[in-house]
Write a protein that holds these residues in place. Structure first.
Motif, PDB file in Angstrom:
ATOM      1  N   THR A 172      26.036  -5.627  -4.649  1.00 42.36           N
ATOM      2  CA  THR A 172      26.357  -4.340  -3.885  1.00 42.36           C
ATOM      3  C   THR A 172      24.768  -4.004  -3.347  1.00 42.36           C
ATOM      4  O   THR A 172      23.942  -3.876  -3.970  1.00 42.36           O
ATOM      5  N   LYS A 173      24.698  -4.141  -1.942  1.00 39.69           N
ATOM      6  CA  LYS A 173      23.330  -3.937  -1.234  1.00 39.69           C
ATOM      7  C   LYS A 173      23.017  -2.524  -0.862  1.00 39.69           C
ATOM      8  O   LYS A 173      23.970  -1.699  -0.402  1.00 39.69           O
ATOM      9  N   TYR A 174      21.502  -2.389  -0.991  1.00 40.25           N
ATOM     10  CA  TYR A 174      20.966  -1.109  -0.268  1.00 40.25           C
ATOM     11  C   TYR A 174      20.725  -1.369   1.001  1.00 40.25           C
ATOM     12  O   TYR A 174      19.855  -2.317   1.421  1.00 40.25           O
ATOM     13  N   GLY A 175      21.019  -0.511   2.236  1.00 40.12           N
ATOM     14  CA  GLY A 175      20.569  -0.881   3.571  1.00 40.12           C
ATOM     15  C   GLY A 175      19.923   0.357   4.074  1.00 40.12           C
ATOM     16  O   GLY A 175      19.058   0.220   5.069  1.00 40.12           O
ATOM     17  N   CYS A 176      20.613   1.504   3.844  1.00 42.44           N
ATOM     18  CA  CYS A 176      20.137   2.890   4.247  1.00 42.44           C
ATOM     19  C   CYS A 176      19.996   3.974   3.506  1.00 42.44           C
ATOM     20  O   CYS A 176      19.147   4.772   3.564  1.00 42.44           O
ATOM     21  N   GLY A 177      20.869   4.050   2.507  1.00 40.67           N
ATOM     22  CA  GLY A 177      21.111   5.062   1.612  1.00 40.67           C
ATOM     23  C   GLY A 177      21.635   6.507   1.954  1.00 40.67           C
ATOM     24  O   GLY A 177      21.564   7.459   1.250  1.00 40.67           O
ATOM     25  N   ILE A 178      22.016   6.425   3.229  1.00 38.68           N
ATOM     26  CA  ILE A 178      22.490   7.763   3.796  1.00 38.68           C
ATOM     27  C   ILE A 178      23.969   7.256   4.428  1.00 38.68           C
ATOM     28  O   ILE A 178      24.406   8.193   5.363  1.00 38.68           O
ATOM     29  N   ALA A 179      24.834   6.479   3.990  1.00 36.18           N
ATOM     30  CA  ALA A 179      26.034   6.201   4.381  1.00 36.18           C
ATOM     31  C   ALA A 179      26.015   5.929   5.840  1.00 36.18           C
ATOM     32  O   ALA A 179      27.137   6.465   6.672  1.00 36.18           O
ATOM     33  N   GLN A 180      25.298   5.202   6.315  1.00 31.06           N
ATOM     34  CA  GLN A 180      25.263   4.993   7.757  1.00 31.06           C
ATOM     35  C   GLN A 180      25.338   3.344   7.993  1.00 31.06           C
ATOM     36  O   GLN A 180      25.882   2.988   9.048  1.00 31.06           O
ATOM     37  N   CYS A 181      25.291   2.459   6.943  1.00 29.55           N
ATOM     38  CA  CYS A 181      25.477   1.009   7.232  1.00 29.55           C
ATOM     39  C   CYS A 181      26.541   0.313   6.652  1.00 29.55           C
ATOM     40  O   CYS A 181      26.892  -0.936   7.156  1.00 29.55           O
ATOM     41  N   GLY A 182      27.155   0.676   5.358  1.00 27.94           N
ATOM     42  CA  GLY A 182      27.951  -0.092   4.690  1.00 27.94           C
ATOM     43  C   GLY A 182      27.892  -1.155   3.876  1.00 27.94           C
ATOM     44  O   GLY A 182      28.544  -1.664   3.216  1.00 27.94           O
ATOM     45  N   ALA A 183      26.346  -1.296   3.908  1.00 26.15           N
ATOM     46  CA  ALA A 183      26.087  -2.404   2.842  1.00 26.15           C
ATOM     47  C   ALA A 183      26.444  -2.239   1.563  1.00 26.15           C
ATOM     48  O   ALA A 183      26.562  -3.202   0.775  1.00 26.15           O
ATOM     49  N   CYS A 184      26.409  -1.024   1.045  1.00 25.50           N
ATOM     50  CA  CYS A 184      26.845  -0.615  -0.424  1.00 25.50           C
ATOM     51  C   CYS A 184      28.087  -0.386  -0.828  1.00 25.50           C
ATOM     52  O   CYS A 184      28.485   0.152  -1.722  1.00 25.50           O
ATOM     53  N   THR A 185      29.240  -0.905   0.151  1.00 24.15           N
ATOM     54  CA  THR A 185      30.573  -0.508   0.030  1.00 24.15           C
ATOM     55  C   THR A 185      31.001  -1.274  -1.269  1.00 24.15           C
ATOM     56  O   THR A 185      31.156  -2.400  -1.466  1.00 24.15           O
ATOM     57  N   THR A 226      34.148   2.641  -0.387  1.00 21.72           N
ATOM     58  CA  THR A 226      33.460   4.016  -0.804  1.00 21.72           C
ATOM     59  C   THR A 226      31.871   3.534  -0.678  1.00 21.72           C
ATOM     60  O   THR A 226      31.607   2.426  -0.979  1.00 21.72           O
ATOM     61  N   ARG A 227      30.918   4.356   0.042  1.00 24.05           N
ATOM     62  CA  ARG A 227      29.765   4.046   0.337  1.00 24.05           C
ATOM     63  C   ARG A 227      28.962   4.544  -1.102  1.00 24.05           C
ATOM     64  O   ARG A 227      28.797   5.706  -1.539  1.00 24.05           O
ATOM     65  N   SER A 228      28.579   3.509  -1.903  1.00 18.92           N
ATOM     66  CA  SER A 228      28.019   3.892  -3.109  1.00 18.92           C
ATOM     67  C   SER A 228      26.668   4.507  -3.088  1.00 18.92           C
ATOM     68  O   SER A 228      26.253   4.909  -4.186  1.00 18.92           O
ATOM     69  N   CYS A 229      25.962   4.396  -2.202  1.00 21.02           N
ATOM     70  CA  CYS A 229      24.858   5.008  -1.887  1.00 21.02           C
ATOM     71  C   CYS A 229      24.687   6.658  -1.993  1.00 21.02           C
ATOM     72  O   CYS A 229      23.590   7.172  -2.176  1.00 21.02           O
ATOM     73  N   VAL A 230      25.807   7.243  -1.831  1.00 19.12           N
ATOM     74  CA  VAL A 230      25.879   8.617  -1.574  1.00 19.12           C
ATOM     75  C   VAL A 230      26.943   9.128  -2.528  1.00 19.12           C
ATOM     76  O   VAL A 230      27.377  10.256  -2.401  1.00 19.12           O
TER      77      VAL A 230
HETATM   78  S1  FES Z   1      23.276   1.767   1.987  1.00 23.09           S
HETATM   79 FE1  FES Z   1      24.139   2.050   3.856  1.00 23.09          FE
HETATM   80  S2  FES Z   1      25.819   2.946   3.877  1.00 23.09           S
HETATM   81 FE2  FES Z   1      25.251   3.115   1.889  1.00 23.09          FE
END
Ligand code: FES
Ligand code: FES
Lengths: 154, 714
Positions: free
Chosen positions: A36-49, A57-61
């Motif tokens: 599960t990847k980090y891309g933005c940390g603010i639910a904008q990119c979906g890398a952490c789905t 679900t966006r796990s970064c938030v």
């Molecule tokens: S890291 Fe980008 S949406 Fe979660």
């Protein structure tokens, strides 16, 4: 710090972390599940789905304290051997370029196809347009979702 | 057996014994015709051989090929082994690819940049495969007592038709290892290729699709600490004071350290250091000009009319040509700064120990990472090891080593293994941007609409030379002047996918469209006429291949049905960069009075296509990238501070915004060139020229969405 019991990929895990720690970082730093990847940390990119009770679900938030007994599935748990129809389709279509966004793309697609197994093109576009791919693999993502939708569900 | 007597010992690589024994072949990367050499397992295991690269064939038939170049999504980890496997005549499913560590003594060029890996290694890789194949053939000839010329190979099997005998490569590997490597090896004819030119899947698909640790950010070492670095709040600021007391008291925090103008928080987890960093109280003071985007616009206008620009190219008498011109066309084009935004933000693992430094992470230039680390610490480069991970994109950002040094500094200060991570915000505000540039083009036309004079002035902010003075249309215009200015700014810049040409191509190909319109000529024919002129009576030196330019132009026009379609508006664009030629045609349809970008045709000449799947992917990705940044990419500054920091304010293109793309290759059998960059430059103009056809509005500034002309048509 508090101790959290988590149900992830059909197994029980424990993590001793602050309550506001996003699930993303618990997975990556505490549990060694780095798919599960980090891309933005603010639910904008979906890398952490990830899937929480089947929902993409966006796990970064998502604070770890909010998960409770929910069932979490990450890319590592989608299938044991990479044989989920979405993973197979992604391989057949040869979607990945750098590959970094693809775990999030696959998890988004898998949750979507579970709800809508035979989507039309517009539905695929709508479902997959929240995930960024900086390499621009969008044509193949679209194609792979279609290919996956023709495979027997898992 | 022993090493070839005529082989220089320094050219050999240390080899680990391969399980099961077999042929280990080292080959020299330093020159295209160097002699491969064979070693035996025992000698290799003793660790006293020093090869430059290798492939090995185990007795079970497994082929291992070391891939020396960093993999950033350009597909090199798949393409390199394909080339070796082709000449080796092997079953692709039996090939294992292993990423090599940094060793420039052995591998020479270990860089992901400039679309240069394939041109550099094409001959070397083929030679390696062909040599090993020939040795296997000889081993079989010896065993069967038949002439080698009667022996054929296919998919890892050696065959003798006459006696109907067969042996696998694995069965012959030990015999082959005892032979002397041949010197003159014949390479295959292009027409006999079985693997090259096929569609072959990414060799890392399985670990990517199952979420295995693969990227730098996934790296873990027992006992390592996590670090985040607070960089200055704006370009042109420096630290005045730091109060870290609150941050240090937060859970999981091990230390807060300062180096240069940075403060690093070090602790037990990413989230803990991120939160503690927010508790830092740092005061900054002015250390240079605090520039805003409005300042840059003013600087552009000033320098555009200044004397004493640096002349880049001058052919004929340009002033005279403009004096006698029947018509003059003049336009200015401008682009903003851009961050690279690879999906994996900058990160690196560093462990500075008394006896040396261990580095692991994503880098496009491992050698620079090593050398800058050595310089920083005042140690010899051979004390630094670099392990390359797969990269979550780079786009040029990982050609810099600033983020590697962040990790090194912190590890050095806290005397512990450290994984340093930039947040997306750090990544986007961390500098090294594509520079902002403005161009002014002027064209002089005679009464027949021939371009008799051409002027280009480029003004950039930390752009170095923002022109590519020898690119088309240089060589096709008798009287030409290209010059430039560079404004030095505290805002740092660096190469960004297809450096300079990523915007210059848009500006130039849009302008040529304007000139064609003014001359009353068809845009494709206008360019073909210029190319014809460059061929028949070149003006000055011509540094592109005119015939290849013409070929991609014609291929694109033919495939797109240029000028023959009803209901769509087409725009043409053509660019040569990074040794490859790409023409594109954009198609725009009017839907309820609004233009919609429907399709882009691409015709590319990169010589031999090594992997259809990878090559098409690079072209489509390059077009999506070119379109996305032309449409949306915008990095602005206020008093030296970046105004965009994450994807909520900095927009990247999404899946529902892409047009259909169709890709065609020129099939000419020429030695292959790279594709990581060349498809991007032509895209902006293919779109803008089509939009002009559809709406009569000319887009001259990027991003389009901020342009008044664009706003008026959507
Ligand atoms: S890291 Fe980008 S949406 Fe979660
Ligand atoms: S494949 Fe690189 S970001 Fe999607």
């Amino acid at each position: 710090m508090a101790l959290y019991k988590l149900q992830i990929n059909g197994r029980s895990y424990q993590a001793d972390v602050e309550p506001d720690t996003p699930l993303l970082w618990v997975l990556r730093d505490n549990l060694g599940l780095v798919g599960t990847k980090y891309g933005c940390g603010i639910a904008q990119c979906g890398a952490c789905t990830v899937h929480i009770n089947g929902e993409a679900t966006r796990s970064c938030v998502m604070p770890v304290s909010a998960i409770g007994t929910s069932k979490v599935v990450t890319i590592e748990g989608l299938s044991a051997e990479g044989t989920h129809p979405v993973q197979q389709a992604w391989d057949e279509v040869d979607v990945a370029q750098c590959g970094y966004c693809q775990a999030g793309q696959i998890m988004t697609a898998a949750a979507f196809l579970k709800k809508n197994p035979k989507p039309n093109n517009d539905e695929i576009d709508a479902a997959m347009s929240g995930n960024i791919c900086r390499c621009g693999t969008y044509h193949r993502i679209r194609e792979a979702v279609k290919v996956a939708s023709t495979k027997p569900a898992k | 057996m022993s090493i070839l007597p005529n082989t220089n010992r320094r050219d050999f690589m240390k080899l680990a014994a391969s399980a099961g024994g077999g042929l280990l072949l080292g080959f020299n990367w330093l020159s295209a015709n160097a002699t491969p050499a064979v070693v035996d397992e025992a000698a290799a295991a003793a660790g006293n051989l020093d090869f430059n690269s290798y492939l090995s064939i185990a007795t079970d038939g497994t082929i291992t090929i070391l891939s020396p170049n960093p993999e950033v999504g350009q597909g090199i980890k798949t393409a390199f082994p394909i080339i070796v496997a082709e000449e080796l005549d092997v079953d692709w499913t039996k090939v294992k690819v292993v990423q090599a560590p940094l060793d420039t003594q052995k591998f020479e060029r270990q860089v992901a940049g400039g679309s240069g890996s394939i041109p550099h290694s094409w001959d070397r890789l083929r030679q390696a495969g062909a040599t090993a194949r020939l040795m296997l053939v000889e081993a079989a000839a010896n065993r069967w007592k038949v002439p080698a010329s009667e022996i054929t190979t296919d998919k890892g099997v050696v065959m003798h038709k006459g006696s109907n005998r067969k042996l696998s490569y694995g069965e012959l590997a030990q015999d082959a290892a005892k032979l002397t490597a041949p010197k003159d090896v014949k390479l295959k004819d292009t027409k006999d290729y079985k693997l090259i030119g096929q569609s072959i899947k990414n060799v890392d698909n399985k670990p990517i699709l199952t979420g295995q640790p693969l990227f730098g950010i996934d790296f873990h070492r027992e006992g390592m600490l996590y670090a985040m670095v607070q960089h200055p709040s704006a370009f042109g600021m420096k630290i005045k004071s730091v109060d870290a007391s609150a941050a240090k008291a937060m859970p999981g925090i091990v230390d807060v350290v300062q180096f240069k103008n940075n403060v690093a928080v070090v602790g037990k987890s990413t989230w803990q250091v991120k939160k503690a960093r927010e508790a830092l109280k740092i005061e900054y003071e002015k250390d240079g000009d605090l520039e805003s985007t409005s300042d840059h616009n003013r600087i552009f206008s000033q320098l555009m009319d200044s004397p004493n620009a640096t002349v880049r190219r001058k052919d004929g008498d340009v002033e005279a040509a403009f004096k006698k011109a029947a018509k003059v066309v003049k336009s200015e084009y401008q682009c903003p700064f851009l961050p690279h935004s690879p999906m994996e933000p900058m990160n690196f693992f560093a462990h500075v120990r008394p006896d040396g430094v261990e580095l692991v992470g994503p880098t496009q230039t491992p050698e620079r990472a090593r050398n800058e680390t050595a310089k920083l610490l005042g140690i010899s480069p051979d004390k630094v090891t670099v392990e390359m991970t797969r990269m979550g994109g780079g786009f040029g950002r990982r050609l810099a080593a600033d983020y590697v040094l962040d990790a090194v500094e912190v590890s050095n200060l806290v005397k512990a293994p450290v994984k340093m991570i930039w947040t997306r915000e750090d990544d986007m505000t961390g500098g090294n941007y594509r520079p902002a540039v403005r161009y002014r083009f002027e064209a002089a036309l005679d009464a027949q609409g021939n371009m008799i004079g051409y002027k280009l002035r480029g003004v950039g902010i930390n752009a170095g030379n923002p022109t590519r003075e020898d690119n088309f249309p240089s060589g096709a215009v008798d009287n030409l002047l290209i010059d430039s200015f560079d404004h030095k700014s505290p805002i740092t810049t660096g190469p960004w996918r297809a450096p300079i040409t990523n915007f210059l191509a848009f500006a130039e190909q849009s302008f040529l469209d304007e000139v064609a319109m003014a001359a009353g000529k068809d845009p494709v024919q206008f360019r073909l006429d210029l190319l014809e002129k460059a061929k028949k009576s070149p003006a000055g030196e011509v540094k592109y291949d005119v015939d290849r330019m013409i070929a991609v132009t014609k291929l694109a026009a033919e495939k797109a049905g240029w000028g023959k379609k009803k209901g769509v508006h087409q725009g043409f664009s053509l660019y040569f960069s990074h040794r490859s030629y790409v023409a594109q045609i954009g198609e725009v349809a009017m839907l309820k009075g609004k233009p919609v970008i429907k399709k882009i045709y691409a015709a590319a000449d990169c010589g031999v296509v090594i992997n259809q799947s990878g090559a098409r992917q690079q072209i489509m990705g390059g077009i999506v990238d070119g379109m996305g940044h032309a449409m949306y990419g915008n990095m602005t500054f206020k008093n030296g501070a970046p105004e965009q920091a994450n994807f909520n304010t900095y927009k990247l293109i999404k899946l529902n915004e892409i047009p259909e793309i169709e890709v065609f290759f020129v099939d000419n059998g020429i030695a292959p060139t790279g594709l990581g960059e060349p498809a991007l430059p032509p895209t902006g103009a293919a779109i803008a020229n089509a939009l002009f056809k559809a709406t009569n509005k000319r887009l001259r500034n990027q991003p389009f969405v901020e342009e008044d002309a664009y706003k008026s048509i959507i």
